[in-house]
Design an enzyme around this catalytic site. Structure first.
Site, mmCIF file in Angstrom:
data_model
loop_
_atom_site.group_PDB
_atom_site.id
_atom_site.type_symbol
_atom_site.label_atom_id
_atom_site.label_comp_id
_atom_site.label_asym_id
_atom_site.label_seq_id
_atom_site.Cartn_x
_atom_site.Cartn_y
_atom_site.Cartn_z
ATOM 1 N N ALA A 162 12.289 25.639 7.821
ATOM 2 C CA ALA A 162 11.510 26.341 9.071
ATOM 3 C C ALA A 162 10.347 26.989 8.727
ATOM 4 C CB ALA A 162 12.487 27.390 9.538
ATOM 5 N N ASP A 163 10.016 27.431 7.494
ATOM 6 C CA ASP A 163 8.457 27.670 7.222
ATOM 7 C C ASP A 163 7.604 26.721 7.451
ATOM 8 O OD1 ASP A 163 8.818 30.361 6.493
ATOM 9 O OD2 ASP A 163 9.566 29.787 4.398
ATOM 10 N N LEU A 164 8.013 25.425 6.939
ATOM 11 C CA LEU A 164 7.141 24.211 7.274
ATOM 12 C C LEU A 164 6.759 24.057 8.677
ATOM 13 C CD1 LEU A 164 8.098 22.118 4.353
ATOM 14 C CD2 LEU A 164 6.220 23.399 4.410
ATOM 15 N N GLY A 167 4.361 26.653 10.376
ATOM 16 C CA GLY A 167 3.001 26.578 10.000
ATOM 17 C C GLY A 167 2.537 25.299 10.497
#
Length: 177
Positions: A162-164, A167
């Site tokens: 989810a962070d990728l 981003g």
């Protein structure tokens, strides 16, 4: 001097850990001048310039270290905002506001400033002041359940997917703006 397609754009980077630094790294990789704002108070663990993790997600960026509790730091930031095109942050909404650097204030300094705030729980609502990392968002979204072997073993996909994604979408949103 960078010759990338985003050369000429200046971005103030108030991001940390993964989602935000990945967004600003993408923009830096394409030539934007990214100024990473750091504090010695938080430059530990993943935020230490001495780690491979930090340097992977913050390559191609310049940096400035400020103690945001000091009035002089806020003055420096406002001078940088005046000559910047974009500001990106991924704190909970209270952080920038507590520093007196909310969007309304920043627009007084730079009328056409683009500001991306990528807080995990949104800018309004009862959860706005909570922080989260990719795996937390993955649990809320259901992807952890969907990628687990059994219902009793919610191990998920094993990394901060989810962070990728956040981003990537954030970099796209800034370019669209």
């Amino acid at each position: 001097m960078s010759q990338g397609i985003l050369s000429g754009l200046r971005i103030l980077d108030f991001t940390w850990v993964l989602a935000g630094p990945y967004a600003t790294r993408i923009l830096a990789d394409f030539g934007a001048e990214v100024i990473k704002v750091q504090s010695k108070k938080t430059a530990k663990s993943t935020e230490s310039n001495l780690t491979g993790y930090f340097n992977n997600w913050n390559r191609n960026k310049q940096g400035i270290t400020l103690d945001m509790d000091r009035p002089e730091a806020k003055e420096i930031i406002l001078r940088l905002v005046k000559i910047s095109d974009i500001l990106i942050e991924n704190f909970s909404p209270r952080v920038m506001s507590n520093w007196g650097l909310n969007y309304e204030k920043l627009k007084e300094v730079r009328k056409n400033l683009i500001m991306l705030s990528m807080s995990a729980m949104g800018q309004t609502g009862p959860w706005k002041d909570y922080v989260a990392f990719g795996p937390t968002i993955q649990v809320f979204s259901g992807i952890t359940y969907l990628t687990s072997f059994t219902q009793d073993s919610p191990i998920g996909i094993g990394h901060a997917y989810a962070d990728l994604i956040a981003g990537l979408y954030s970099a796209f949103a800034v370019l669209a703006a």
